[in-house]
Write an enzyme that holds these catalytic residues in place. Structure first.
Site, PDB file in Angstrom:
ATOM      1  N   ASP A  57      -0.363   6.322  -1.604  1.00 49.82           N
ATOM      2  CA  ASP A  57      -1.145   6.673  -2.790  1.00 49.82           C
ATOM      3  C   ASP A  57      -0.978   8.131  -3.211  1.00 49.82           C
ATOM      4  O   ASP A  57      -1.094   9.053  -2.391  1.00 49.82           O
ATOM      5  CB  ASP A  57      -2.634   6.362  -2.558  1.00 49.82           C
ATOM      6  CG  ASP A  57      -2.884   4.868  -2.516  1.00 49.82           C
ATOM      7  OD1 ASP A  57      -2.133   4.118  -3.164  1.00 49.82           O
ATOM      8  OD2 ASP A  57      -3.835   4.446  -1.827  1.00 49.82           O
TER       9      ASP A  57
ATOM     10  N   ARG B 134     -12.820   1.001  -4.627  1.00 47.47           N
ATOM     11  CA  ARG B 134     -11.985   1.867  -3.804  1.00 47.47           C
ATOM     12  C   ARG B 134     -12.470   3.302  -3.820  1.00 47.47           C
ATOM     13  O   ARG B 134     -12.925   3.799  -4.855  1.00 47.47           O
ATOM     14  CB  ARG B 134     -10.572   1.825  -4.382  1.00 47.47           C
ATOM     15  CG  ARG B 134      -9.508   2.143  -3.399  1.00 47.47           C
ATOM     16  CD  ARG B 134      -8.224   2.334  -4.140  1.00 47.47           C
ATOM     17  NE  ARG B 134      -7.949   3.740  -4.085  1.00 47.47           N
ATOM     18  CZ  ARG B 134      -6.759   4.267  -4.195  1.00 47.47           C
ATOM     19  NH1 ARG B 134      -5.724   3.490  -4.437  1.00 47.47           N
ATOM     20  NH2 ARG B 134      -6.587   5.552  -4.093  1.00 47.47           N
TER      21      ARG B 134
ATOM     22  N   HIS C  82       1.930   0.944   1.727  1.00 45.51           N
ATOM     23  CA  HIS C  82       1.359  -0.368   1.435  1.00 45.51           C
ATOM     24  C   HIS C  82       1.962  -0.953   0.160  1.00 45.51           C
ATOM     25  O   HIS C  82       2.553  -0.240  -0.649  1.00 45.51           O
ATOM     26  CB  HIS C  82      -0.167  -0.316   1.351  1.00 45.51           C
ATOM     27  CG  HIS C  82      -0.723   0.629   0.319  1.00 45.51           C
ATOM     28  ND1 HIS C  82      -0.768   1.985   0.501  1.00 45.51           N
ATOM     29  CD2 HIS C  82      -1.245   0.407  -0.908  1.00 45.51           C
ATOM     30  CE1 HIS C  82      -1.309   2.564  -0.556  1.00 45.51           C
ATOM     31  NE2 HIS C  82      -1.601   1.627  -1.441  1.00 45.51           N
TER      32      HIS C  82
ATOM     33  N   HIS D 135       4.397   1.704  -1.503  1.00 46.10           N
ATOM     34  CA  HIS D 135       4.077   3.077  -1.904  1.00 46.10           C
ATOM     35  C   HIS D 135       3.037   3.670  -0.964  1.00 46.10           C
ATOM     36  O   HIS D 135       2.417   2.978  -0.163  1.00 46.10           O
ATOM     37  CB  HIS D 135       3.538   3.110  -3.335  1.00 46.10           C
ATOM     38  CG  HIS D 135       2.193   2.452  -3.505  1.00 46.10           C
ATOM     39  ND1 HIS D 135       2.034   1.083  -3.537  1.00 46.10           N
ATOM     40  CD2 HIS D 135       0.945   2.971  -3.617  1.00 46.10           C
ATOM     41  CE1 HIS D 135       0.757   0.782  -3.688  1.00 46.10           C
ATOM     42  NE2 HIS D 135       0.058   1.920  -3.734  1.00 46.10           N
TER      43      HIS D 135
HETATM   44  C1  OGA Z   1      -4.466   0.742  -3.970  1.00 42.54           C
HETATM   45  C2  OGA Z   1      -3.540  -0.378  -3.910  1.00 42.54           C
HETATM   46  C3  OGA Z   1      -3.484  -2.677  -3.303  1.00 42.54           C
HETATM   47  C4  OGA Z   1      -4.253  -3.923  -3.564  1.00 42.54           C
HETATM   48  O1  OGA Z   1      -5.674   0.499  -4.148  1.00 42.54           O
HETATM   49  O2  OGA Z   1      -4.008   1.889  -3.804  1.00 42.54           O
HETATM   50  O3  OGA Z   1      -2.359  -0.171  -3.821  1.00 42.54           O
HETATM   51  O4  OGA Z   1      -4.208  -4.795  -2.703  1.00 42.54           O
HETATM   52  N1  OGA Z   1      -4.099  -1.585  -3.916  1.00 42.54           N
HETATM   53  O5  OGA Z   1      -4.870  -4.045  -4.630  1.00 42.54           O
HETATM   54 MN    MN Z   2      -2.014   2.018  -3.504  1.00 41.58          MN
END
Ligand code: OGA
Ligand code: MN
Length: 293
Positions: free
Chosen positions: A120, A284, A269, A118
């Site tokens: 974000d 994050r 990702h 995906h």
């Molecule tokens: C995000 C995500 C991936 C992870 O934070 O947007 O997709 O490795 N995380 O936790």
């Molecule tokens: Mn993500």
């Protein structure tokens, strides 16, 4: 390996991953960046799309200060928060990604399951330009995060598929998270043509570099606007089969103190599942972005 001249000029070394996307930046403490170093770092980020920094020691204030150098921060929408509401207790500019339970409630989002490919928040009109993920606790195995270069994926797209998406718009469903959980307040999607979310061009142009990339959000409940649903499903399956090829990807195995920043406009990702009884805690930030064009 990095050119020593680069180190002398910018104060850091850029070590490409050797895969289709990403580079490690060596020799920087992200708590102490001067403007010239940041300008060089931003160029390296635009070039490699994902930057990895190891061995960082960042408080939430440090993380926010670093992320804010890229632009104003976006807060995650309330619908991203876990059903327990525990996320609301953290500060609005930090989003916790974690499977850890306190008093039986998750302290963060996304649990321990696999997160599908995906980008974000593509289900909003102006999705984040970038996301910054910093690791505080990492399980012994699993939970690796992979990135895919959607510029390279578009360049390598067979001509017949490209012809089918040229000028087309995709509906990006907002109902489910990347781990397949129905968001707070959302209804299950039974008809993809009615899914709530945002509509964006399937090929977008990067606002800083002018380079085109595939922009597909995530597979679940996508719909090529105006297309017969069966045709749209077949087209999206073919596009995702193409994009998921390892030749466009790089996988990161986390250590505590790693920080990643990705260009959310041109990189996808995903995350591997991990043992739910192990602890994984990430903090994050995300940086505001433009309306995709
Ligand atoms: C995000 C995500 C991936 C992870 O934070 O947007 O997709 O490795 N995380 O936790
Ligand atoms: Mn993500």
């Amino acid at each position: 390996m990095g050119d020593p001249a680069t180190v002398a000029e910018s104060g850091f070394d850029v070590v490409p991953t050797g895969a289709a996307i990403g580079a490690e930046i060596v020799g920087l403490d992200l708590r102490a960046l001067d403007d010239a170093t940041f300008a060089a770092l931003r160029q390296a980020w635009l070039k490699h799309q994902v930057l990895l920094f190891r061995g960082q020691t960042m408080s939430d204030d440090d993380l926010v200060a670093f992320a804010q150098r890229f632009g104003p921060l976006d807060r995650a929408p309330a619908s991203e928060y876990d059903a327990s509401g525990s996320q609301e207790k953290s500060r609005p500019d930090i989003w916790i990604i974690s499977n850890v339970l306190e008093d039986g409630k998750p302290i963060g989002a996304l649990g321990a399951d696999e997160a599908e490919w995906h980008t974000d928040m593509s289900y909003v009109d102006a999705p984040p330009m970038a996301s910054v993920l910093y690791s505080l606790e990492i399980p012994p195995t699993g939970g690796d995060t992979s990135f895919a270069n959607m510029v390279a994926a578009l360049e390598a797209l067979p001509a017949d598929l490209r012809a089918q998406i040229e000028g087309k718009t995709l509906n990006h469903d907002s109902s489910y998270t990347s781990t397949g959980q129905l968001r707070k307040g959302a209804d299950p999607v039974t008809d993809v043509t009615q899914a709530p979310g945002a509509r964006h061009p399937m090929i977008r142009t990067h606002p800083e570099s002018g380079v085109q990339s595939l922009y597909l959000g995530r597979r679940r409940n996508g719909w090529v606007v105006g297309m017969d649903v069966a045709q749209s499903e077949a087209l999206l399956d073919a596009l995702w089969a193409h994009c998921a090829s390892p030749r466009f990807a790089w996988t990161h195995q986390w250590r505590t103190g790693d920080l990643l920043i990705w260009d959310n406009r041109s990189a996808n990702h995903r995350r591997d599942a991990f043992d739910a009884s192990a602890r994984r805690v990430m903090h994050r930030c995300q940086i505001k972005g433009d309306v995709p064009r």
